[in-house]
Motif scaffolding. Structure first.
Motif, PDB file in Angstrom:
ATOM      1  N   CYS A 225       0.732  -1.176   0.135  1.00 16.11           N
ATOM      2  CA  CYS A 225      -0.048  -0.133  -0.113  1.00 16.11           C
ATOM      3  C   CYS A 225       0.883   1.247   0.217  1.00 16.11           C
ATOM      4  CB  CYS A 225      -0.850  -0.034   1.124  1.00 16.11           C
ATOM      5  SG  CYS A 225      -2.449  -1.059   0.952  1.00 16.11           S
ATOM      6  N   VAL A 226       2.005   1.147   0.611  1.00 18.94           N
ATOM      7  CA  VAL A 226       2.865   2.420   0.431  1.00 18.94           C
ATOM      8  C   VAL A 226       3.390   2.847  -0.823  1.00 18.94           C
ATOM      9  CG1 VAL A 226       5.211   3.247   1.175  1.00 18.94           C
ATOM     10  CG2 VAL A 226       4.068   1.703   2.781  1.00 18.94           C
ATOM     11  N   ASN A 227       3.549   1.598  -1.765  1.00 19.22           N
ATOM     12  CA  ASN A 227       3.882   1.839  -3.060  1.00 19.22           C
ATOM     13  C   ASN A 227       2.798   2.110  -3.980  1.00 19.22           C
ATOM     14  OD1 ASN A 227       6.391   0.826  -2.220  1.00 19.22           O
ATOM     15  ND2 ASN A 227       5.908  -1.247  -2.934  1.00 19.22           N
ATOM     16  N   SER A 228       1.701   1.933  -3.744  1.00 16.33           N
ATOM     17  CA  SER A 228       0.505   2.307  -4.363  1.00 16.33           C
ATOM     18  C   SER A 228      -0.383   3.220  -3.885  1.00 16.33           C
ATOM     19  CB  SER A 228      -0.604   0.886  -4.518  1.00 16.33           C
ATOM     20  OG  SER A 228      -0.889   0.367  -3.439  1.00 16.33           O
ATOM     21  N   LEU A 229      -1.298   2.852  -2.835  1.00 19.88           N
ATOM     22  CA  LEU A 229      -2.049   3.979  -2.351  1.00 19.88           C
ATOM     23  C   LEU A 229      -1.457   5.137  -1.985  1.00 19.88           C
ATOM     24  CD1 LEU A 229      -4.450   1.817   0.061  1.00 19.88           C
ATOM     25  CD2 LEU A 229      -5.117   2.882  -2.057  1.00 19.88           C
ATOM     26  N   ALA A 230      -0.384   4.963  -1.183  1.00 22.47           N
ATOM     27  CA  ALA A 230       0.498   6.428  -0.908  1.00 22.47           C
ATOM     28  C   ALA A 230       1.337   6.993  -1.975  1.00 22.47           C
ATOM     29  CB  ALA A 230       1.398   6.267   0.319  1.00 22.47           C
ATOM     30  N   ILE A 248      -3.638   8.509   5.207  1.00 14.07           N
ATOM     31  CA  ILE A 248      -3.760   7.733   6.652  1.00 14.07           C
ATOM     32  C   ILE A 248      -4.189   6.642   6.553  1.00 14.07           C
ATOM     33  CG2 ILE A 248      -5.414   8.533   8.543  1.00 14.07           C
ATOM     34  CD1 ILE A 248      -3.338  10.762   7.981  1.00 14.07           C
ATOM     35  N   LEU A 249      -4.699   6.058   5.704  1.00 15.22           N
ATOM     36  CA  LEU A 249      -5.075   4.434   5.984  1.00 15.22           C
ATOM     37  C   LEU A 249      -3.621   3.691   5.729  1.00 15.22           C
ATOM     38  CD1 LEU A 249      -7.080   1.998   5.570  1.00 15.22           C
ATOM     39  CD2 LEU A 249      -7.158   2.260   3.133  1.00 15.22           C
ATOM     40  N   THR A 250      -2.871   4.130   4.774  1.00 12.79           N
ATOM     41  CA  THR A 250      -1.585   3.449   4.628  1.00 12.79           C
ATOM     42  C   THR A 250      -0.939   3.710   5.983  1.00 12.79           C
ATOM     43  OG1 THR A 250      -1.648   3.731   2.289  1.00 12.79           O
ATOM     44  CG2 THR A 250       0.348   2.995   3.512  1.00 12.79           C
ATOM     45  N   ALA A 251      -0.864   4.824   6.647  1.00 12.41           N
ATOM     46  CA  ALA A 251      -0.233   5.065   7.880  1.00 12.41           C
ATOM     47  C   ALA A 251      -0.620   4.050   9.047  1.00 12.41           C
ATOM     48  CB  ALA A 251      -0.420   6.489   8.235  1.00 12.41           C
ATOM     49  N   SER A 252      -1.976   3.872   8.881  1.00  7.75           N
ATOM     50  CA  SER A 252      -2.581   2.977  10.017  1.00  7.75           C
ATOM     51  C   SER A 252      -2.228   1.533   9.925  1.00  7.75           C
ATOM     52  CB  SER A 252      -4.005   3.163   9.952  1.00  7.75           C
ATOM     53  OG  SER A 252      -4.529   4.528  10.067  1.00  7.75           O
ATOM     54  N   ILE A 253      -2.046   1.002   8.676  1.00 12.39           N
ATOM     55  CA  ILE A 253      -1.837  -0.311   8.651  1.00 12.39           C
ATOM     56  C   ILE A 253      -0.463  -0.849   8.482  1.00 12.39           C
ATOM     57  CG2 ILE A 253      -4.127  -0.871   7.706  1.00 12.39           C
ATOM     58  CD1 ILE A 253      -2.987  -1.056   4.924  1.00 12.39           C
ATOM     59  N   ALA A 254       0.387   0.301   7.810  1.00  9.43           N
ATOM     60  CA  ALA A 254       1.789   0.011   7.785  1.00  9.43           C
ATOM     61  C   ALA A 254       2.842   0.733   9.011  1.00  9.43           C
ATOM     62  CB  ALA A 254       2.054   0.554   6.314  1.00  9.43           C
ATOM     63  N   LEU A 255       2.187   0.734  10.004  1.00  9.70           N
ATOM     64  CA  LEU A 255       2.722   1.246  11.221  1.00  9.70           C
ATOM     65  C   LEU A 255       3.690   2.442  10.889  1.00  9.70           C
ATOM     66  CD1 LEU A 255       4.605  -2.052  12.021  1.00  9.70           C
ATOM     67  CD2 LEU A 255       2.421  -1.448  12.611  1.00  9.70           C
ATOM     68  N   GLY A 256       2.987   3.607  10.189  1.00 13.82           N
ATOM     69  CA  GLY A 256       3.416   4.880  10.158  1.00 13.82           C
ATOM     70  C   GLY A 256       4.036   5.169   9.026  1.00 13.82           C
ATOM     71  N   GLU A 257       4.221   4.415   7.843  1.00 15.32           N
ATOM     72  CA  GLU A 257       4.704   4.616   6.631  1.00 15.32           C
ATOM     73  C   GLU A 257       3.975   5.348   5.647  1.00 15.32           C
ATOM     74  OE1 GLU A 257       8.456   3.065   6.699  1.00 15.32           O
ATOM     75  OE2 GLU A 257       7.603   4.181   7.699  1.00 15.32           O
ATOM     76  N   GLY A 258       2.706   5.711   5.911  1.00 18.94           N
ATOM     77  CA  GLY A 258       1.873   6.391   5.063  1.00 18.94           C
ATOM     78  C   GLY A 258       2.023   8.093   4.745  1.00 18.94           C
ATOM     79  N   PHE A 259       2.909   8.599   5.539  1.00 13.37           N
ATOM     80  CA  PHE A 259       3.103   9.996   5.513  1.00 13.37           C
ATOM     81  C   PHE A 259       4.101  10.031   4.474  1.00 13.37           C
ATOM     82  CE2 PHE A 259       1.940   9.079   9.967  1.00 13.37           C
ATOM     83  CZ  PHE A 259       0.910  10.114   9.990  1.00 13.37           C
ATOM     84  N   HIS A 260       3.725   9.978   3.247  1.00 16.78           N
ATOM     85  CA  HIS A 260       4.586   9.697   2.188  1.00 16.78           C
ATOM     86  C   HIS A 260       5.137  10.953   1.449  1.00 16.78           C
ATOM     87  CE1 HIS A 260       6.653   6.090   0.941  1.00 16.78           C
ATOM     88  NE2 HIS A 260       6.314   6.228  -0.372  1.00 16.78           N
ATOM     89  N   ASN A 261       4.200  11.932   1.306  1.00 13.72           N
ATOM     90  CA  ASN A 261       4.882  13.074   0.939  1.00 13.72           C
ATOM     91  C   ASN A 261       5.793  13.980   1.631  1.00 13.72           C
ATOM     92  OD1 ASN A 261       3.834  16.366   0.319  1.00 13.72           O
ATOM     93  ND2 ASN A 261       4.006  15.381  -1.507  1.00 13.72           N
TER      94      ASN A 261
END
Length: 324
Positions: A225-230, A248-261
């Protein structure tokens, strides 16, 4: 133009592509080759995972609890380990922590630390180009998991050779895992997590394995999800010119890795976010390791630098009276 092209072979040595005048492989001439072994393995994993969900009512509470714990440990092996520590060197870790993260990373079974870090450094340097292993401009499915089902684009191989990896080669923990990766990964991902509930809680080996397989499948999708959604959905408060977004969804399931910008704008910040531990279990873990002396030299981007970048390139840049 024939006069400006030359022959380029892929890693298989069988595919021939032409280079255009810029030296890049022409995407129109890139022959996509399916890796049938990966197609079969990932398809089988998803079938087993669906079957595991259908049998969820039959699993012992101990087995489910262990599944959740191993999900978190495997996730930390990716986020705190191979991503923030070994790829970006955003903090330093003492030997006991590096060994722990290596074991957790093996549990995640997402390739060795060396290979994962090399590919991820390539991803950051050539994001959203043909040299990006999971180029999001090729569509959601490709960036999520399709990139694992076909041979790497020749540009990934060609430009990946120029990525600096000396630090990885000289880390004995990375070298050990790379040498024994297959038995380590199988043992940490499936064998040990299956034997523990069988031995301690009287769970059937079949059920114990099903939970391990489901946990592994969910860990993969969280990372993907980090590579796609984020890379496709979310806002861009730090740099509106790039694809990575705050999801935010990615941050929730990937232990904080969704703040990708934020992460692609400031890749060396150990927290991958300006919000500290908010929705960021990995940052909390690293901070705890620092508290007990196992992590140190955490790299942080100053608030002034972050706000300056927001005003310069963020989605609200140029607006008078913008509030941050």
């Amino acid at each position: 133009m024939a006069g400006d092209s030359e022959v380029q072979q892929t890693e298989s040595g069988k595919d021939v592509c032409e280079l255009d005048a810029t030296g890049d492989v022409d995407p129109k001439l890139y022959p996509k080759r399916i890796i049938w072994k990966n197609v079969i393995l990932l398809s089988g994993l998803h079938v087993i995972s669906i079957y595991a969900i259908s049998r969820a009512a039959h699993f012992k509470a101990f087995t489910v609890t262990l599944g959740i714990i191993t999900y978190l440990l495997g996730g930390l092996g990716v986020t705190a380990g191979v991503h923030r520590l070994w790829t970006h060197r955003s903090y330093k870790a003492r030997l006991p922590l590096r060994i722990l993260l290596m074991i957790c990373n093996s549990m995640a079974l997402q390739n060795s630390i060396f290979d994962w870090s090399r590919d991820h450094r390539t991803h950051h340097k050539y994001s959203e180009t043909n040299a990006d292993p999971h180029n999001a401009t090729r569509g959601f499915f490709f960036s999520h998991m399709g990139w694992l089902l076909v041979r790497k684009h020749p540009e990934v191989v060609r430009k990946g050779r120029g990525i600096l990896v000396n630090d990885l080669l000289h880390d004995p923990v990375v070298a050990f895992q790379r040498r024994y990766y297959v038995p380590l990964a199988i043992a940490c991902c499936f064998v040990i997590p299956s034997l523990i509930p069988w031995y301690l809680a009287g769970e059937s080996l079949v059920n114990a394995y099903l939970v391990s397989a489901l946990r592994y499948c969910l860990t993969l999708h969280a990372t993907w999800c980090v590579n796609s959604l984020a890379h496709m959905y979310g806002n861009k408060p730090y740099d509106k010119r790039i694809h990575p977004s705050e999801n935010i969804l990615t941050a929730s399931i990937a232990l904080g890795e969704g703040f990708h910008n934020y992460h692609h704008t400031f890749p060396h910040d150990y927290a991958t976010s300006e919000y500290g531990m908010k929705l960021n279990l990995t940052t909390a873990f690293i901070d705890f390791m620092a508290l007990i002396g196992l992590a140190y030299d955490r790299r942080v981007i100053g608030k002034e630098a972050v706000n300056s970048r927001k005003k310069k390139t963020g989605e609200l840049s140029g607006l008078a009276d913008a509030r941050w």
